[in-house]
Each structure stands twice: as structure tokens, then as C-alpha cells.
Design an enzyme around this catalytic site. Structure first.
Site, mmCIF file in Angstrom:
data_model
loop_
_atom_site.group_PDB
_atom_site.id
_atom_site.type_symbol
_atom_site.label_atom_id
_atom_site.label_comp_id
_atom_site.label_asym_id
_atom_site.label_seq_id
_atom_site.Cartn_x
_atom_site.Cartn_y
_atom_site.Cartn_z
ATOM 1 N N PRO A 144 0.853 -1.195 0.000
ATOM 2 C CA PRO A 144 0.000 0.000 0.000
ATOM 3 C C PRO A 144 0.884 1.238 0.000
ATOM 4 C CG PRO A 144 0.085 -0.993 2.190
ATOM 5 C CD PRO A 144 0.847 -1.907 1.279
ATOM 6 N N CYS A 192 1.731 2.570 10.018
ATOM 7 C CA CYS A 192 2.042 3.875 9.426
ATOM 8 C C CYS A 192 2.644 4.808 10.489
ATOM 9 C CB CYS A 192 0.787 4.503 8.838
ATOM 10 S SG CYS A 192 1.134 6.113 8.107
ATOM 11 N N ARG A 210 8.368 1.066 -2.684
ATOM 12 C CA ARG A 210 9.060 2.072 -3.500
ATOM 13 C C ARG A 210 9.754 1.465 -4.708
ATOM 14 N NH1 ARG A 210 11.938 4.345 1.699
ATOM 15 N NH2 ARG A 210 11.830 2.105 2.065
HETATM 16 C C1 LIG Z 1 4.790 7.290 -0.424
HETATM 17 C C2 LIG Z 1 4.509 6.157 0.534
HETATM 18 C C3 LIG Z 1 3.215 5.902 0.910
HETATM 19 C C4 LIG Z 1 2.930 4.847 1.793
HETATM 20 N N1 LIG Z 1 1.635 4.583 2.122
HETATM 21 C C5 LIG Z 1 1.352 3.526 2.925
HETATM 22 C C6 LIG Z 1 0.001 3.188 3.221
HETATM 23 O O1 LIG Z 1 -0.951 3.805 2.742
HETATM 24 N N2 LIG Z 1 -0.220 2.134 4.063
HETATM 25 C C7 LIG Z 1 0.823 1.384 4.603
HETATM 26 O O2 LIG Z 1 0.583 0.417 5.346
HETATM 27 N N3 LIG Z 1 2.097 1.684 4.308
HETATM 28 C C8 LIG Z 1 2.383 2.716 3.482
HETATM 29 N N4 LIG Z 1 3.684 2.979 3.149
HETATM 30 C C9 LIG Z 1 4.747 2.037 3.582
HETATM 31 C C10 LIG Z 1 4.972 0.977 2.499
HETATM 32 O O3 LIG Z 1 3.833 0.182 2.303
HETATM 33 C C11 LIG Z 1 6.159 0.065 2.849
HETATM 34 O O4 LIG Z 1 5.888 -0.570 4.058
HETATM 35 C C12 LIG Z 1 7.470 0.841 2.988
HETATM 36 O O5 LIG Z 1 7.622 1.779 1.952
HETATM 37 C C13 LIG Z 1 8.664 -0.124 2.994
HETATM 38 O O6 LIG Z 1 8.686 -0.899 1.818
HETATM 39 P P1 LIG Z 1 9.612 -0.516 0.545
HETATM 40 O O7 LIG Z 1 11.012 -0.341 1.037
HETATM 41 O O8 LIG Z 1 9.446 -1.671 -0.390
HETATM 42 O O9 LIG Z 1 9.077 0.780 -0.002
HETATM 43 C C14 LIG Z 1 3.985 4.049 2.308
HETATM 44 C C15 LIG Z 1 5.303 4.334 1.937
HETATM 45 C C16 LIG Z 1 5.571 5.374 1.063
HETATM 46 C C17 LIG Z 1 7.001 5.630 0.667
#
Ligand SMILES: Cc1cc2nc3c(=O)[nH]c(=O)nc-3n(C[C@H](O)[C@H](O)[C@H](O)COP(=O)(O)O)c2cc1C
Length: 323
Positions: free
Chosen positions: A30, A114, A239
Site C-alpha cells: 500500500p 504507518c 518504492r
Molecule cells: C509514499 C509512501 C506511501 C505509503 N503509504 C502507505 C500506506 O498507505 N499504508 C501502509 O501500510 N504503508 C504505506 N507505506 C509504507 C509501504 O507500504 C512500505 O511498508 C514501505 O515503503 C517499505 O517498503 P519498501 O522499502 O518496499 O518501499 C507508504 C510508503 C511510502 C514511501
């Protein structure tokens, strides 16, 4: 690589949550502002096992706010899909979960990770990990009211001195959730610093429901390594998927500009098809420039995309590469 103990052949990584089985263990995270219907559809087409919506406010649903209801747009082609709910009031969360479920998702995910102040100041998101009693009340009410598989997305804990993900995960399992996603950073880390994969291993040891590891994965190869190292059942990618839906494929992002443009245009077409016309331009600029990030000579193209006054002008910027 894991091996089948009897046949000594490599096991394919299979992800199963409740009655659902997925054709890939890699899941789109998400991402508020990004994982709407067009991007989810795109990632499914590129191989994501399932995708999770942006977080959706329980109060927005209960009060039937137009902008919130719009976030529930879906079509059968994107299935399986999970909608993510956030909030801290057990009654409102259960009411909202029922409303969400009536829109036909395959799973509901509860946001307990979050770190953003706007969310945590009301006790929602990662703040719920500091109040397991409230988290439990929310989960039990939702599980009692909705028959879909419920998943919960958590972090490691509040900070490095209060890692409680394994015990918290056990509480989640005991209260009827079907899977857990663990972003292996603490609330206080936000999105900085490194993930600690050992927390994923600990969570996996603590529960018998599927565990999805999350944090800093940028390819299927890295994802498979996370599965092998931690024993988790699936890997969530956030990301790493922005401007790069190929992250869900073994081959990764293509080298050829023509192929990258073709992916970006597929995304543009889905945005035009599913988003209201007035939102298309700003939205596509945000996504599109990410496709070209880091490519040699791309800074002029990215600048031109950002300064395009309308969609026709923006598309014109891509024309020279569409041969
Ligand atoms: C722009 C952005 C928006 C995000 N929105 C959510 C969200 O709506 N709900 C959630 O559980 N995590 C949210 N996250 C966290 C991501 O789901 C994820 O846990 C975090 O980015 C780590 O994973 P990654 O390194 O693959 O990005 C968000 C992260 C980013 C950068």
C-alpha cells in the site's frame, strides 16, 4: 533455495492466505497517493501476486465521503486485491470494514504500521503497536463482522528499545487474522536506516499464519533472498515498484528506452481510462518521471514531462522514443 524434503527438487515459492492462493509471492505494498486502481492493475499485469490499496480512513467510509469512496474503485481484472483500512476506533473500524467488504475486495488489510504523524496522533497506524489492547479490540470486532481474510501490516515496534513485533504478531494470529505483513523498521525509524531482517525471522517463528516480509526490496532476486533468509512466505514491494512495475518479473527493468516507454505508456493508458480527466495530468507527471529516473540523459525528458501544460504536450515528449 528451499527443497522438497522427499523429492530433493526446488520448491516454488507459493503464497497462500486463507482460501486464496497467489501465482506470485511478490505483493504490491500500500502506498498512499500511488496504489490506486490504474497502478494496481499495471502491477498485476506485470506479475504481482496481489496488490494492496492506499490506506483508507475508517471515518471517511463511515461518513461516506466522496473522495474516500472513490478510493474503493476496482474492476474484476485486478483481482485478487486487498483494501487497507486505518483508524483507531474499534466500532468505526468495524463499520468501515463492513462497508469496504461490500465493495468486493478479496481481503482487508489493517494498517498498524504507518508512522506518519497525521495518522499516529489519533492512535492509529504504528501507534496501535504501543496499545496492543486497542489493536486487539479493533481486530476482534472486524473479524467478527467480516468474513473475508483479514491481514494486518505492522512494524518492528516503537523503537529499537521496544521491539514487540513477535508478541504482537502472536496476538494478531490469536485473534483471527489470516496473514501478517512486517515492515522490518521501527516506528521511530520512519523510512530511514536499514531494515532488520532478523525481526521477520522472529515474527515467522512466532506464528503459523503466513508472514510477508517488507522493506527495501528492489528485485525478485532480492525478494527470494529475503524468503530464504527469513523463512517468510511472501515479500511486499513498495518504492521499488514506482516507475518500475518490472520489479515483479525476474528480468527486472529493461535496458532499452523503447521498452521503458512502452511500460510508461501502458500506465498512462490505464490512468486515462480510470481516473477523472481533471486528475490525470498531475497524477501521471508524478508517476511518469519515475520511469526515467537515473537513465542517462533523462533529466531533460523528466523536466519536459513536469512542465507539459496538458496531456497532449506530455504525450508528445514520449513520441521520439516510440519507434
Ligand atoms: C509514499 C509512501 C506511501 C505509503 N503509504 C502507505 C500506506 O498507505 N499504508 C501502509 O501500510 N504503508 C504505506 N507505506 C509504507 C509501504 O507500504 C512500505 O511498508 C514501505 O515503503 C517499505 O517498503 P519498501 O522499502 O518496499 O518501499 C507508504 C510508503 C511510502 C514511501
Amino acid at each position: 533455495m528451499r527443497f522438497c524434503p522427499f523429492l530433493a527438487i526446488p520448491l516454488l515459492f507459493m503464497l497462500q492466505i486463507g482460501h486464496l492462493s497467489f501465482d506470485s509471492p511478490f505483493v504490491l505494498a500500500p502506498l498512499a497517493g500511488y496504489t490506486d486502481l490504474p497502478f494496481r492493475l499495471l502491477c498485476r499485469k506485470f506479475g504481482a501476486g496481489y496488490c494492496v490499496s492506499e490506506m483508507i480512513s475508517c471515518h471517511g467510509l463511515v461518513y461516506q465521503q466522496k473522495n474516500t469512496l472513490r478510493m474503493l474503485a476496482s474492476i474484476p481484472e485486478e483481482k485478487p486485491v486487498a483494501y487497507q483500512l486505518f483508524g483507531s476506533d474499534p466500532e468505526a473500524m468495524a463499520d468501515a470494514a463492513e462497508i469496504m467488504a461490500s465493495f468486493g475486495p478479496d481481503m482487508l488489510d489493517i494498517n498498524m504500521g504507518c508512522p506518519v504523524r497525521k495518522v499516529t496522533k489519533s492512535g492509529a497506524g504504528a501507534a496501535l503497536m504501543t496499545d496492543p489492547g486497542l489493536a486487539e479490540a479493533i481486530l476482534t470486532k472486524i473479524v467478527a463482522r467480516v468474513s473475508l481474510p483479514i491481514t494486518v501490516k505492522i512494524r518492528s515496534g516503537r523503537d529499537s528499545h521496544s521491539i514487540n513485533a513477535p508478541a504482537f504478531a502472536k496476538m494478531i494470529e490469536d485473534n483471527g487474522a489470516s496473514a501478517i505483513t512486517i515492515h522490518a523498521r521501527t516506528w521511530s525509524q520512519g523510512f530511514s536506516g536499514c531494515i532488520d531482517k532478523t525481526i521477520i525471522t522472529e515474527v515467522k517463528k512466532a506464528v503459523s499464519i503466513p508472514v510477508i516480509g517488507n522493506g527495501d526490496i528492489h528485485s525478485c532476486q532480492e525478494g527470494r533472498r529475503m524468503i530464504e533468509e527469513t523463512g517468510c512466505d511472501g515479500v511486499m514491494i513498495g518504492r521499488g515498484a514506482l516507475g518500475n512495475p518490472w520489479v515483479f518479473q525476474d528480468t527486472g527493468r529493461p535496458d532499452e528506452m523503447r521498452e521503458i516507454i512502452s511500460g510508461a505508456r501502458a500506465h498512462l493508458a490505464l490512468i486515462e481510462e480510470f481516473l477523472p480527466a481533471e486528475r490525470v495530468l498531475g497524477y501521471i507527471k508524478n508517476h511518469l518521471s519515475r520511469y526515467f529516473k537515473g537513465l542517462p540523459g533523462s533529466s531533460v525528458l523528466r523536466q519536459n514531462i513536469f512542465s507539459a501544460p496538458n496531456l497532449a504536450a506530455l504525450k508528445q515528449q514520449l513520441e521520439p522514443y516510440c519507434f
